[in-house]
Write a protein that holds these residues in place. Structure first.
Motif, PDB file in Angstrom:
ATOM      1  N   ALA A 199      -4.586  -4.695   7.401  1.00  0.00           N
ATOM      2  CA  ALA A 199      -5.535  -4.050   6.480  1.00  0.00           C
ATOM      3  C   ALA A 199      -6.941  -4.589   6.690  1.00  0.00           C
ATOM      4  N   GLY A 200      -7.035  -5.873   6.982  1.00  0.00           N
ATOM      5  CA  GLY A 200      -8.353  -6.490   7.026  1.00  0.00           C
ATOM      6  C   GLY A 200      -8.961  -6.560   8.406  1.00  0.00           C
ATOM      7  N   ALA A 213      -7.854  -4.043  -1.963  1.00  0.00           N
ATOM      8  CA  ALA A 213      -7.793  -5.348  -2.632  1.00  0.00           C
ATOM      9  C   ALA A 213      -8.676  -6.365  -1.914  1.00  0.00           C
ATOM     10  N   HIS A 250      -4.770   1.573  -6.239  1.00  0.00           N
ATOM     11  CA  HIS A 250      -4.585   1.055  -4.875  1.00  0.00           C
ATOM     12  C   HIS A 250      -5.925   0.787  -4.186  1.00  0.00           C
ATOM     13  N   ALA A 251      -7.030   0.791  -4.925  1.00  0.00           N
ATOM     14  CA  ALA A 251      -8.335   0.560  -4.273  1.00  0.00           C
ATOM     15  C   ALA A 251      -8.254  -0.733  -3.475  1.00  0.00           C
ATOM     16  N   LEU A 294     -20.733   2.140   5.088  1.00  0.00           N
ATOM     17  CA  LEU A 294     -19.364   2.444   4.651  1.00  0.00           C
ATOM     18  C   LEU A 294     -19.229   3.924   4.275  1.00  0.00           C
ATOM     19  N   VAL A 346       0.818  -1.211   0.000  1.00  0.00           N
ATOM     20  CA  VAL A 346       0.000   0.000   0.000  1.00  0.00           C
ATOM     21  C   VAL A 346       0.859   1.273   0.000  1.00  0.00           C
ATOM     22  N   GLY A 398      -6.628   8.955   3.798  1.00  0.00           N
ATOM     23  CA  GLY A 398      -5.549   8.371   3.008  1.00  0.00           C
ATOM     24  C   GLY A 398      -4.488   9.445   2.799  1.00  0.00           C
ATOM     25  N   ALA A 453     -15.056   4.732   0.391  1.00  0.00           N
ATOM     26  CA  ALA A 453     -14.568   4.066   1.615  1.00  0.00           C
ATOM     27  C   ALA A 453     -13.434   3.090   1.313  1.00  0.00           C
ATOM     28  N   ALA A 484     -14.340  -7.765   2.793  1.00  0.00           N
ATOM     29  CA  ALA A 484     -14.928  -6.865   3.795  1.00  0.00           C
ATOM     30  C   ALA A 484     -16.444  -6.802   3.644  1.00  0.00           C
ATOM     31  N   LEU A 511     -16.233  -1.418  10.569  1.00  0.00           N
ATOM     32  CA  LEU A 511     -17.426  -1.442   9.710  1.00  0.00           C
ATOM     33  C   LEU A 511     -18.599  -2.078  10.466  1.00  0.00           C
TER      34      LEU A 511
END
Ligand code: HEM
Length: 398
Positions: free
Chosen positions: A239-240, A350, A347-348, A280, A83, A289, A341, A355, A247
């Motif tokens: 990230a996850g 992945a 880079h959206a 979201l 990222v 970001g 979101a 999610a 959320l």
């Protein structure tokens, strides 16, 4: 004159950042902060910047060097994560991650996530009163990423604390304690992953899981190194984990505090997908970001020079009235809902399909199972500007 500094915010802001974001968007949407960085709040500007990889870089070595020190574990970790890199390195790692999330993998995942959620809901039913974060939202993503990286069940205990410590160090202001915790978590996590990956290397066969695919990239024509492999596994967990926890927690809070919306979802369960998209948008788990300007670029009336550091405020862009009618309202039927979101462009996120799957199943199943789902108190928000969510959220079921 309007003055806003992401490094200097108080409890009022953390409770409700949206009035501040509205003021910035209306009065100074490309705001120069006292420390020389820029804070952007308009949807159109963010969407354009996320999609333009020639003028805006994701590489953060120049920013992380003074923040973490070039010899620190946190510096090594973040500068190796996909990222915070540009092509070609970013492209190779991203291909391996996206390639592992096939429709087949997602279908299998749906079954195991639903079973996990049902087990958690049975425990919640027995307790009656529970913490929506500790007992529900946070327990789901850690298992999902554990499965993606093939971490054996019995070894998942420390994953969540490692992840929180590493992400905590990404806040605009870093205390010595946060740096110490983050560095220690990187060191411990890497030591664990080295043994996990050594075990897998001996036994890789034709496995198609994400860890196997990343390990194979070590032997590709343009290989990734072991250090890069390790750090991207750490990044995947980070990230996850926190984002998806937030959320689910934010979604429960939104549904319980906006009259009529929970009943609407109960009456029409097909609204689950737009409902999760609206959560979201309305309370974006990842609010900020960053990008670095690499060539002179004009945005609206501003000329930004190479080296300019940008904060892209997703939380503000997702409430921009030029894009979303009644932006501060919460409408689970909102369509279209092209929120940012998950960012946009090269880079959206992945893992957005993972999610969404977790969010949809978690909310759908808790709402279906309990007709009496209630807030028991205020909830405690994490006082952070980048990640928006609850540290605890007391609920009861009947
Ligand atoms: C609601 C949950 C999530 C949210 C809000 C979220 C948000 C984001 C955002 C905004 C980015 C872009 C960062 C940037 O370039 O500035 C991102 C990147 C990423 N996310 Fe997510 N994310 C979520 C869940 C996940 C999950 C579950 C996974 C993994 C299974 C994941 C994996 C990734 C990866 C690998 C990237 C880096 C993509 C790249 O640089 O090409 N995310 N996420």
């Amino acid at each position: 004159m309007l003055s806003f500094a992401p490094a200097n915010l108080g409890p009022e802001f953390y409770g409700d950042p949206y009035p501040t974001y509205r003021m910035l968007r209306e009065q100074d949407p490309i705001h120069l902060c006292p420390d020389g960085t820029w804070f952007l709040t308009k949807y159109a500007d963010l969407d354009r910047i996320y999609r333009d990889r020639r003028s805006f870089s994701s590489d953060k070595k120049a920013v992380f060097a003074p923040k973490f020190g070039t010899h620190s574990p946190l510096y090594e970790h973040h500068t190796n994560s996909l990222v915070f890199n540009d092509p070609p390195y970013h492209t190779r790692v991203r291909r391996a991650i996206v390639g592992a999330l096939t429709p087949h993998v997602l279908k299998d995942m749906a079954g195991s996530v639903a079973r996990l959620i049902d087990r958690l809901l049975t425990q919640i039913e027995l307790k009656g009163e529970f913490d929506a974060i500790e007992d529900f939202a946070a327990a789901i993503p850690v298992e999902v990423i554990g499965n993606l990286l093939s971490v054996p069940q019995a070894e998942r205990g420390p994953l969540r604390e490692w992840s929180l410590a590493i992400l905590g160090a990404l806040e605009p202001v870093l205390t010595p304690e946060q740096q110490q915790r983050g560095d220690a978590a990187v060191v411990d996590f890497l030591a664990y992953l080295r043994t996990l990956i050594a075990r897998r290397r001996r036994n890789l066969a034709n496995d198609e899981d994400m860890l196997a695919r990343l390990i194979r990239e070590e032997r590709a024509a343009e290989p990734i190194s072991e250090t890069e492999l390790l750090h991207n596994c750490v990044f995947l967990l980070n990230a996850g984990h926190e984002t998806t926890t937030n959320l689910i927690g934010n979604a429960l809070h939104l549904l319980l505090t906006h009259e009529g919306q929970l009943e609407r979802l109960r009456a029409d369960p097909t609204l689950i997908n737009p409902a999760v998209e609206e959560c979201l948008r309305c309370e974006s788990p990842n609010q900020l970001g960053n990008r670095l300007v690499v060539e002179p670029v004009q945005i609206a009336d501003r000329l930004l020079e190479p080296g300019a550091f940008l904060h892209l405020c997703i939380g503000a862009a997702n409430r921009d009235p030029e894009m979303f009618p009644k932006p501060d309202g919460f409408d689970i039927g909102r369509t279209p809902n092209p929120h940012l979101a998950f960012a946009a462009g090269g880079h959206a996120c992945a893992g957005m399909s993972v999610a969404r799957l977790e969010g949809q199943l978690a909310i759908q199943r808790i709402v279906e199972r309990f007709s009496g789902l209630r807030l028991r108190g205020e909830g405690v928000r994490g006082a952070r500007v980048r990640f928006r969510g609850f540290r605890s959220l007391p609920l009861s079921v009947s």
